[in-house]
Design a protein around this motif. Structure first.
Motif, PDB file in Angstrom:
ATOM      1  N   UNK A 188     -12.053   9.127   5.768  1.00 36.66           N
ATOM      2  CA  UNK A 188     -11.303   8.694   6.927  1.00 36.66           C
ATOM      3  C   UNK A 188     -10.251   9.206   7.269  1.00 36.66           C
TER       4      UNK A 188
ATOM      5  N   UNK B 147      -9.888   9.061  21.429  1.00 37.65           N
ATOM      6  CA  UNK B 147      -8.616   9.478  20.913  1.00 37.65           C
ATOM      7  C   UNK B 147      -7.929  10.468  21.518  1.00 37.65           C
TER       8      UNK B 147
ATOM      9  N   UNK C  53       0.478  14.928   7.198  1.00 33.54           N
ATOM     10  CA  UNK C  53       0.810  13.529   6.874  1.00 33.54           C
ATOM     11  C   UNK C  53       0.714  13.403   5.337  1.00 33.54           C
TER      12      UNK C  53
ATOM     13  N   UNK D 165     -12.165  15.624  13.682  1.00 31.74           N
ATOM     14  CA  UNK D 165     -13.652  15.245  13.919  1.00 31.74           C
ATOM     15  C   UNK D 165     -14.529  16.582  14.208  1.00 31.74           C
TER      16      UNK D 165
ATOM     17  N   UNK E  57       2.973  12.030  15.482  1.00 30.63           N
ATOM     18  CA  UNK E  57       2.108  12.242  14.770  1.00 30.63           C
ATOM     19  C   UNK E  57       1.679  10.967  13.865  1.00 30.63           C
ATOM     20  N   UNK E  58       2.643  10.194  13.429  1.00 29.82           N
ATOM     21  CA  UNK E  58       2.233   9.067  12.587  1.00 29.82           C
ATOM     22  C   UNK E  58       1.561   8.071  13.696  1.00 29.82           C
TER      23      UNK E  58
ATOM     24  N   UNK F  77       7.437  13.983  14.295  1.00 34.46           N
ATOM     25  CA  UNK F  77       6.858  13.237  13.108  1.00 34.46           C
ATOM     26  C   UNK F  77       6.426  12.012  13.446  1.00 34.46           C
TER      27      UNK F  77
ATOM     28  N   UNK G 284      -4.338   1.883   7.978  1.00 32.41           N
ATOM     29  CA  UNK G 284      -4.402   1.534   6.305  1.00 32.41           C
ATOM     30  C   UNK G 284      -4.360   2.899   5.712  1.00 32.41           C
ATOM     31  N   UNK G 285      -4.976   3.869   6.515  1.00 33.22           N
ATOM     32  CA  UNK G 285      -5.101   5.139   5.758  1.00 33.22           C
ATOM     33  C   UNK G 285      -3.683   5.988   5.898  1.00 33.22           C
ATOM     34  N   UNK G 286      -3.116   5.689   6.724  1.00 32.97           N
ATOM     35  CA  UNK G 286      -1.534   6.358   7.038  1.00 32.97           C
ATOM     36  C   UNK G 286      -0.790   5.704   5.730  1.00 32.97           C
ATOM     37  N   UNK G 287      -0.809   4.532   5.786  1.00 29.43           N
ATOM     38  CA  UNK G 287      -0.252   3.644   4.711  1.00 29.43           C
ATOM     39  C   UNK G 287      -0.495   4.129   3.275  1.00 29.43           C
TER      40      UNK G 287
ATOM     41  N   UNK H 141      -8.286  11.633  10.051  1.00 27.07           N
ATOM     42  CA  UNK H 141      -7.809  11.234  11.308  1.00 27.07           C
ATOM     43  C   UNK H 141      -8.496  12.608  12.465  1.00 27.07           C
TER      44      UNK H 141
ATOM     45  N   UNK I  75      -5.449   5.478  15.071  1.00 23.14           N
ATOM     46  CA  UNK I  75      -6.980   5.602  14.619  1.00 23.14           C
ATOM     47  C   UNK I  75      -7.130   4.910  13.490  1.00 23.14           C
ATOM     48  N   UNK I  76      -5.895   4.916  12.282  1.00 22.49           N
ATOM     49  CA  UNK I  76      -6.432   4.233  10.988  1.00 22.49           C
ATOM     50  C   UNK I  76      -5.411   3.932  10.261  1.00 22.49           C
TER      51      UNK I  76
ATOM     52  N   UNK J  91      -0.225   8.597  16.336  1.00 22.53           N
ATOM     53  CA  UNK J  91      -1.258   8.818  16.815  1.00 22.53           C
ATOM     54  C   UNK J  91      -2.516   8.612  15.538  1.00 22.53           C
ATOM     55  N   UNK J  92      -1.837   9.167  14.283  1.00 24.16           N
ATOM     56  CA  UNK J  92      -2.815   8.543  13.231  1.00 24.16           C
ATOM     57  C   UNK J  92      -3.117   7.339  12.964  1.00 24.16           C
TER      58      UNK J  92
ATOM     59  N   UNK K 224       3.086   6.227   3.972  1.00 27.23           N
ATOM     60  CA  UNK K 224       3.933   6.137   5.158  1.00 27.23           C
ATOM     61  C   UNK K 224       4.017   4.860   5.484  1.00 27.23           C
TER      62      UNK K 224
ATOM     63  N   UNK L 277       0.937  -1.221   0.008  1.00 28.62           N
ATOM     64  CA  UNK L 277      -0.035   0.068  -0.044  1.00 28.62           C
ATOM     65  C   UNK L 277       0.868   1.373  -0.041  1.00 28.62           C
ATOM     66  N   UNK L 278       1.624   1.440   0.806  1.00 33.13           N
ATOM     67  CA  UNK L 278       2.730   2.548   0.929  1.00 33.13           C
ATOM     68  C   UNK L 278       3.529   2.908  -0.006  1.00 33.13           C
TER      69      UNK L 278
ATOM     70  N   UNK M 139      -8.798  12.636  15.549  1.00 34.80           N
ATOM     71  CA  UNK M 139      -8.083  13.273  16.912  1.00 34.80           C
ATOM     72  C   UNK M 139      -6.908  14.142  16.376  1.00 34.80           C
ATOM     73  N   UNK M 140      -6.380  14.124  15.166  1.00 39.34           N
ATOM     74  CA  UNK M 140      -5.581  15.250  14.674  1.00 39.34           C
ATOM     75  C   UNK M 140      -6.148  16.404  14.087  1.00 39.34           C
TER      76      UNK M 140
ATOM     77  N   UNK N 130       3.598   5.953  -2.767  1.00 37.60           N
ATOM     78  CA  UNK N 130       4.926   6.878  -3.094  1.00 37.60           C
ATOM     79  C   UNK N 130       5.098   6.692  -4.349  1.00 37.60           C
TER      80      UNK N 130
ATOM     81  N   UNK O  42       2.950  14.575  20.302  1.00 32.47           N
ATOM     82  CA  UNK O  42       2.281  15.791  19.770  1.00 32.47           C
ATOM     83  C   UNK O  42       3.245  16.554  18.594  1.00 32.47           C
TER      84      UNK O  42
END
Ligand SMILES: Nc1ncnc2c1ncn2[C@@H]1O[C@H](COP(=O)(O)OP(=O)(O)O)[C@@H](O)[C@H]1O
Ligand SMILES: [Mg+2]
Lengths: 242, 284
Positions: A89, B284, A102, A135, B166-167, B163, B176-179, A91, B173-174, B169-170, B183, A73-74, A93-94, A78, B160
């Motif tokens: 989807x 979260x 990100x 959110x 942040x990764x 980098x 798959x979405x970070x990937x 994030x 949550x999810x 924390x994200x 990343x 996936x990543x 809480x961010x 890239x 907080x």
């Protein structure tokens, strides 16, 4: 010309369900494609397989001439594929800024400010929300962030966008449609799953109709307007101007 | 039941909570990010306490002992992740079984080396008591509160403002979405284990001057930490912090007022949270 994306005899199973049953198509650079089809036809499954979230059981996916069928996936991200999921989807809480940063992972730090400026020009509504938790955004704002988070990265060459305007008010639909037009001018190619005919016409050149995991019809997007029977017959959508 | 007793119990509870935070935050991050229920986490806490004790008593330095416990457990945690768990990537059950194996091995080894004795060491500089407003407090427990606050602030800042933070924390949550953003989330796994294990070792060592170290320390605090993670909400920093303090204070109040119930209060609290707010105190 070498296609940007090429699917060859793609089959995808979800557990024991046989969802994508041999899909072939090519997308050339700048030739935005609409994927149409009724609920459950397999549109989301197809996008997820191209992105690498789901593994095909058979067939191959080529991106810019490279076989990416086995790429993670990543790695696909890239290489320049971006995915805008239908369920937003983001994030939650961010903050909005953190979500965007990100999305910009891996790009040269020096160009981050100009990329943020770029997405905020496309989605000005996000500018005053940068330090808010995602959110707490409204549905439309979340969808803009969902898209902004992908396009903030200048390396995305192909966007897979899943029903981006579902449930949004006309104002947001307009914003998002304009955003895709800007991106297209910037050289990004878009594969759009969408049911709003006007959006399909404005954004895409060609369409394919998916039914029970197979492509049952394809053509030029303009044709959908000239021949409303197609939409009615295959998708059950009445065409009325847009 | 005087006001003085109540205040002392609450202060002791906060001091205990500070230590509980150090063991629970790593457990919570590791589970939130990787889905691994790390049964070895309490053993790292205990081993950190033993190593802390050895260095405290041979160098007579609190700082050196804490540093040694943190560094050695970070190293051990990083090794467990990159040497054992990585091979079973994606196999959550297999990974849990590995951590049980590591737990048994570490606990048994510690028992062979240190036996049944409870070891305790108190730094000369924090041996005394302080009188504030007519109430007497132990210096070391006040130190624990201040030290815990510094550590919590450090963990918070890491999550907080970096980098990696942040990764992480994200991805909690999810993932798959970070990937899908490009990343490689797996790269954060080892660093999360190093951080979490170091915190556990530090928490064990810093508790030695108050409660000492003994063979069942690991399993006892592992269970507390599980309860805290459930109470606070998995992967939530503020939730883990709040739940650690809540559990610490509840436990100490119970110890003063209903000693026969003290050990059970944490689990009663956990059941109450599970019934009333199954997602934990903080989202979260
Ligand atoms: N996670 C899943 N597990 C099992 N079946 C699924 C899952 N997701 C979707 N499906 C089924 O797969 C088929 C295709 O779904 P999908 O790709 O979401 O269609 P579309 O996006 O065109 O509405 C549907 O019949 C749906 O019920
Ligand atoms: Mg869908």
């Amino acid at each position: 010309m070498r296609p940007l994306l090429e699917l060859k005899d793609l089959h995808v199973h979800l557990g024991t369900l046989y969802i994508i049953q041999g899909v072939n198509f090519r997308v050339h650079e700048g030739e935005n494609l609409a994927i149409l089809g009724r609920n459950g036809a397999g549109k989301t499954t197809l996008l997820k397989s191209i992105m690498g979230i789901l593994k095909p059981s058979k067939g191959s996916i080529k991106f810019r001439g490279r076989d990416i069928t086995g790429a993670r996936l990543h790695e696909r991200a890239r290489m320049g594929i971006g995915y805008v999921p239908d369920t937003r989807r983001i994030f939650g809480s961010l903050t909005v800024r953190e979500n965007l940063l990100l999305g910009a992972a891996g790009i040269d730090k020096k160009i981050i400010p100009e990329r943020l400026e770029f997405v905020l020009k496309i989605f000005p509504d996000l500018a005053k929300l940068m330090n808010h938790k995602a959110r707490n955004l409204s549905g439309g704002q979340q969808q803009m962030l969902n898209i902004a988070r992908i396009i903030v990265n200048p390396h995305r060459r192909l966007l897979l966008v899943d029903e981006p305007t579902e449930g949004l008010s006309p104002l947001y639909v307009k914003r998002i449609s304009e955003a895709f037009e800007v991106l297209t001018r910037e050289g990004v190619t878009i594969i759009l799953v969408e049911t709003k005919p006007l959006l399909v016409k404005r954004i895409t050149k060609r369409y394919v109709i998916l039914s029970h995991g197979k492509i049952v019809k394809e053509g030029d997007s303009g044709e959908l307007f000239e021949n409303p029977e197609i939409m009615r017959r295959y998708i059950g959508v009445e065409m009325r101007g847009g | 039941m005087s006001l003085e007793t109540l205040i002392v119990a609450i202060v002791d509870g906060i001091a205990l909570g500070a230590t509980l935070f150090m063991i629970s935050s790593g457990l919570s991050l590791i589970f939130g990010l990787m889905g691994i229920v790390n049964f070895a986490h309490g053993s790292l806490f205990m081993l950190g306490a033993y190593i802390g004790y050895e260095v405290f008593s041979s160098t007579n330095s609190l700082a050196l002992g804490l540093a040694a416990a943190t560094a050695s457990m970070s190293l051990l945690g990083g090794t467990i992740e990159s040497g054992l768990l990585k091979r079973k990537s994606g196999d959550v059950l297999g990974q849990a079984l590995i951590t049980i194996g590591v737990m048994l091995l570490l606990d048994r080894t510690a028992w062979i080396i240190w036996g049944e004795t409870t070891y305790k060491w108190v730094p000369d500089s924090l041996k005394g008591v302080i009188e504030l407003g007519g109430i007497i407090f132990y210096e070391y427990r006040l130190f624990l509160i201040a030290f815990g606050a510094v550590i919590a602030a450090a963990v918070f800042s890491f999550l907080k403002y970096t980098n990696y933070g942040t990764i992480i924390r994200a991805a909690i949550e999810d993932r798959e979405m970070v990937e899908a953003l490009g990343i490689d989330v797996r790269k954060t796994f080892t660093i999360t284990f190093i951080l979490g294990s170091g915190l556990a070792g530090l928490g064990g060592a810093v508790l030695v001057p108050w409660l000492g170290v003994y063979p069942t320390l690991g399993i006892t605090y592992l269970l507390y930490a599980f309860a805290i993670v459930v109470i606070g909400g998995i992967g939530s920093f503020t939730g883990t912090l709040a739940a650690s303090l809540l559990v610490g204070v509840t436990q100490q109040l119970a110890a003063y007022y209903v000693p026969w119930l003290a050990e059970a209060t944490i689990f009663i609290l956990m059941l109450a949270v599970l019934l009333l707010r199954p997602e934990g105190l903080v989202r979260g």
